[in-house]
Design a protein around this motif. Structure first.
Motif, PDB file in Angstrom:
ATOM      1  N   HIS A  29       0.830  -1.324  -0.012  1.00 13.41           N
ATOM      2  CA  HIS A  29      -0.108   0.001  -0.123  1.00 13.41           C
ATOM      3  C   HIS A  29       0.979   1.204   0.088  1.00 13.41           C
ATOM      4  N   SER A  93      -3.273   0.683   6.858  1.00 16.57           N
ATOM      5  CA  SER A  93      -3.057   1.292   5.446  1.00 16.57           C
ATOM      6  C   SER A  93      -4.182   1.077   4.521  1.00 16.57           C
ATOM      7  N   SER A  94      -3.714   1.710   3.277  1.00 18.19           N
ATOM      8  CA  SER A  94      -4.671   1.613   2.102  1.00 18.19           C
ATOM      9  C   SER A  94      -4.044   1.447   0.978  1.00 18.19           C
ATOM     10  N   PRO A  95      -4.479   0.987  -0.118  1.00 20.66           N
ATOM     11  CA  PRO A  95      -3.671   0.883  -1.394  1.00 20.66           C
ATOM     12  C   PRO A  95      -3.522   2.170  -2.291  1.00 20.66           C
ATOM     13  N   GLU A 101     -10.755   3.032  -1.938  1.00 20.22           N
ATOM     14  CA  GLU A 101      -9.773   2.687  -0.993  1.00 20.22           C
ATOM     15  C   GLU A 101     -10.611   2.058   0.212  1.00 20.22           C
TER      16      GLU A 101
END
Lengths: 114, 112
Positions: A29, A93-95, A101
């Motif tokens: 991410h 976390s995020s991509p 998202e």
């Protein structure tokens, strides 16, 4: 394999000490976050980094300093700990920044300041 | 300023019941809305994400709806099971920003 891992899980320390919480994600991410969950279970964002750059910095005492050595890591350092810092701290976390998202969370670090 | 409210704060139901959790938000300019589940002492697990252009998402026994104009979302859980007992949080990411704002959650207890 744990996707978002943070250490330690529990942290008990005296007022005035300095401590760090580490976070690592193996999801590839771009964006990572630190959230604080208080005793009433309210989750509030503290910081966010995108590709090692700070993009969110909420009204947090400057005793809290995030550090992102690379996009897979976001550590949180806290100076001069106070009683009110006791809470559960979550890394996430995020991509990507976009509609799809999804946030992925670590299991949390319970900080107790005595 | 975006505010997210969840009702009820706590809910206890017998096993097998269908139930609805409610979430409301004050600013309709959102990117997406997510529903999460949090078990005691654990992190949050994303259940469903609804994009701003969508009206609902389904996953197994879960269905989430989104009505941006009224600032509301519901999470429908069909045929509840004791394993569904957890805190369910609604979170809204506003348009044009990076922040995701969370509600305080609904604590669900499903009795066997």
């Amino acid at each position: 394999d744990t996707a978002v891992s943070q250490t330690p899980k529990y942290l008990v320390t005296q007022m005035g000490n300095d401590k760090s919480i580490k976070c690592e994600q193996n999801l590839g991410h771009d964006t990572m976050y630190w959230y604080k969950q208080d005793s009433k279970k309210f989750l509030k964002i503290m910081f966010s980094y995108n590709n090692k750059e700070l993009i969110i910095n909420e009204t947090v005492p400057n005793r809290f300093s995030p550090k992102s050595p690379d996009k897979a890591h976001l550590n949180l350092h806290i100076n001069s700990l106070e009683l009110g810092d006791s809470a559960v701290y979550f890394c996430a976390s995020s991509p990507q920044q976009g509609d799809n998202e999804k946030l992925f969370f670590g299991s949390g670090t319970q900080l107790s300041v005595l | 300023k975006q505010e997210v409210t969840q009702i009820p704060a706590a809910l206890s139901v017998p096993e097998g019941e269908n139930l609805v959790l409610n979430c409301s938000f004050t600013d309709s300019a959102i990117y997406n809305l997510q529903w999460f589940r949090q078990d005691p002492g654990k992190g949050l697990t994303s259940l469903l994400l609804i994009q701003s252009s969508q009206r609902e998402q389904t996953s197994g026994r879960l269905n989430a709806s989104l009505d941006k104009s009224s600032g509301r979302s519901t999470l429908y859980i069909a045929a509840s099971q004791p394993g569904d007992s957890a805190t369910y949080l609604c979170a809204v990411r506003r348009a044009g920003g990076f922040k995701t704002i969370f509600g305080a959650g609904t604590r669900l207890f499903v009795k066997a």
